[in-house]
Scaffold this active site. Structure first.
Site, PDB file in Angstrom:
ATOM      1  CG  MET A  75      -5.530  -8.787   5.307  1.00 46.07           C
ATOM      2  SD  MET A  75      -5.455  -7.960   6.883  1.00 46.07           S
ATOM      3  CE  MET A  75      -7.254  -7.640   6.976  1.00 46.07           C
ATOM      4  CG  HIS A  76      -7.482  -5.191   2.385  1.00 50.79           C
ATOM      5  ND1 HIS A  76      -8.147  -5.139   3.285  1.00 50.79           N
ATOM      6  CD2 HIS A  76      -6.163  -4.805   2.815  1.00 50.79           C
ATOM      7  CE1 HIS A  76      -7.787  -4.851   4.629  1.00 50.79           C
ATOM      8  NE2 HIS A  76      -6.301  -4.325   4.059  1.00 50.79           N
ATOM      9  CG  ASP A 224      -1.101 -10.121   5.853  1.00 47.96           C
ATOM     10  OD1 ASP A 224      -2.166  -9.297   6.246  1.00 47.96           O
ATOM     11  OD2 ASP A 224      -0.718  -9.844   4.501  1.00 47.96           O
TER      12      ASP A 224
END
Length: 487
Positions: A75-76, A224
């Site tokens: 992520m991110h 995830d």
């Protein structure tokens, strides 16, 4: 055979699974790629490395013969694309720490309370929005060329389908998303002076976004953590929570409505299940703490030996306590400067005692997250365990007893790729929705019950554990003052 493919674009590799309609894994593949650290605390990757690895994994899994494909990933991370849809620079990853100044700027511009209310989180260096602001301030030539922004798995989707899209769960981790409304936040975008046209179209996780170039429906997917929780059957409030005992530790619970912790000690995101949200507590050094101990002891002792020696010690290890803040902490202490400690060492303590203390300290850290989760959404009925630490029966008994919570082990523990495959099954029409996919595929094979005598002992020890962080913080602050004075 019905073939469903799940792809997880991780930090070190792309992992792929093919499962049948009953959830049985029929094939697996993995391809790795490098990580670049161009500056202290930096972490970057070439997005085309993800695509090359993903293409090889998909070929190995015969993905063109699949009924559906699901995507998940780290992520991110920020992938900034120009007008030709190519990356303008390497992607800045979730574990890059360069954006502390931009985090402070975001909280000032939006207002901390309002930011938490809208996004479910405070500004943390790992999130996407601070990275965009960092580019604006430090690489203005790159910033001026941006025409779209994607997250890691969604760059792979673009290469696979030609579509710019994202799911609500992964979008929740950008700090640009109205998590309650399940849409991009105009208020945050306006406050940060960012162009809404850069952002991809948002879908619910099981929705088909487009077909692959091979003609297979590709689900929106999920970040995830949400995909991994779906893969162990965490779909509704009051059901089981996910307890991840990997390098980091996670307590993840589904909610039927949007709720957030006013102090943002927990993350609040949209779930991969439409109409559901989740809260998540994260500790940064879970199984990683035991890995640290093993390496500190020379690296030549096996985990099975450490576990055997730890079992010779009873709960509490004669007063020995481990504070698991080796790499800072996220929940409940949003403190990247936090550090760990062993407290109460005596001449009788050996490496088995140290191993037992590490296992217990991690279990107490998970208990911190569980109690906050329970405050928001009620106590889960069980914890579905995943991660490498779950291979230790002793550690599972310690965690179950410290949490006073039954733990359940599922037939398949393949992380985010498995949950992504379930989402691919929904997009491909094999399952009506995410809950039906879980009912068909996720099976509990083993249960670990708390040991009653340990439950009482750990309940007595918990206040001592919780006293360790403020004591260590006081020592750290005093040390910093001494350095300033030149002592």
């Amino acid at each position: 055979m019905t073939r469903l493919v799940g792809l997880d674009v991780g930090t070190s590799s792309v992992k792929g699974l093919a499962i049948d309609q009953h959830g049985v894994v029929v094939a697996a593949a993995e391809r790795g790629y490098p990580l670049s650290t161009p500056r202290p605390g930096g972490a970057e990757q070439d997005p085309d490395d993800w695509w090359r690895a993903a293409a090889e994994v998909l070929d190995e899994l015969d993905a063109d013969r699949a009924v559906g494909i699901g995507l998940s990933g780290q992520m991110h991370g920020l992938v900034a694309l120009g007008s030709d849809h190519r990356p303008l620079r390497p992607a800045i990853l979730w574990n890059d720490g360069r954006t502390q100044a931009q985090c402070a700027e975001i909280e000032e511009r939006v207002g901390l309370g309002r930011l938490i209310e809208l996004t479910g989180n405070r500004a943390l260096a790992g999130f996407t929005a601070p990275k965009v602001l960092w580019l604006r301030e430090n690489e203005p030539d790159v910033y001026r060329q941006i025409r779209s922004i994607l997250l890691p798995k969604d760059y792979v989707r673009m290469k696979l389908t030609g579509e710019h899209a994202i799911d609500v769960a992964d979008a929740s981790g950008t700090l640009l998303f109205d998590v309650a409304g399940r849409r991009w936040s105009d208020e945050v975008l306006d406050a940060l002076e960012l162009d809404r046209a850069w952002l991809p179209k948002v879908y619910e996780s099981p929705d088909a976004t487009a077909d692959s170039h091979g003609g297979v429906p590709v689900a929106a997917g999920a970040g995830d953590q949400a995909a991994g929780a779906l893969g162990v059957g965490v779909v509704e409030e009051g059901g089981p929570a996910s307890i991840a005992l990997g390098t980091s530790g996670v307590v993840f619970a589904a909610l039927g409505s949007y709720r957030h912790d006013d102090r943002a000690r927990l993350h609040a995101f949209c779930h991969a299940v439409p109409g559901a949200w989740h809260v998540m507590g994260v500790m940064l050094s879970a199984a990683g703490s035991l890995h640290w101990l093993r390496e500190a002891l020379g690296g030549d002792v096996g985990y099975d030996v450490l576990t055997e020696e730890a079992a010779a010690w009873g709960p509490g290890g004669e007063g020995l306590l481990f504070a698991p803040y080796l790499a800072g902490e996220r929940t409940p202490h949003a403190d990247p400067a936090a550090r760990g400690a062993c407290v109460g060492l005596g001449l009788r303590h050996d490496r088995g005692a140290l191993a037992r203390a590490v296992m217990e300290g991690v279990a107490f850290g998970l208990r911190d997250s569980l109690d906050l989760v329970a405050d928001l959404g009620g106590r889960p009925r069980a914890g579905r365990i995943s991660g490498g630490g779950g291979r230790s029966q002793l550690w599972l008994e310690i965690v179950a007893s410290a949490l006073d919570l039954r733990l359940e082990v599922c037939r398949v523990d393949e992380g985010a790729a498995y949950g992504a495959a379930l989402l691919g099954g929904v997009a491909g029409g094999v399952f009506a929705d995410a809950r039906e996919a879980v009912d068909a595929c996720v099976k509990v094979t083993r249960v670990i019950e708390p040991r009653p005598e340990w439950v009482d002992q750990y309940a007595e020890a918990l206040p001592r554990f919780r006293a360790a962080y403020p004591a260590l913080q006081t020592i750290r602050e005093a040390t910093a003052v001494d350095k300033v004075k030149g002592v």
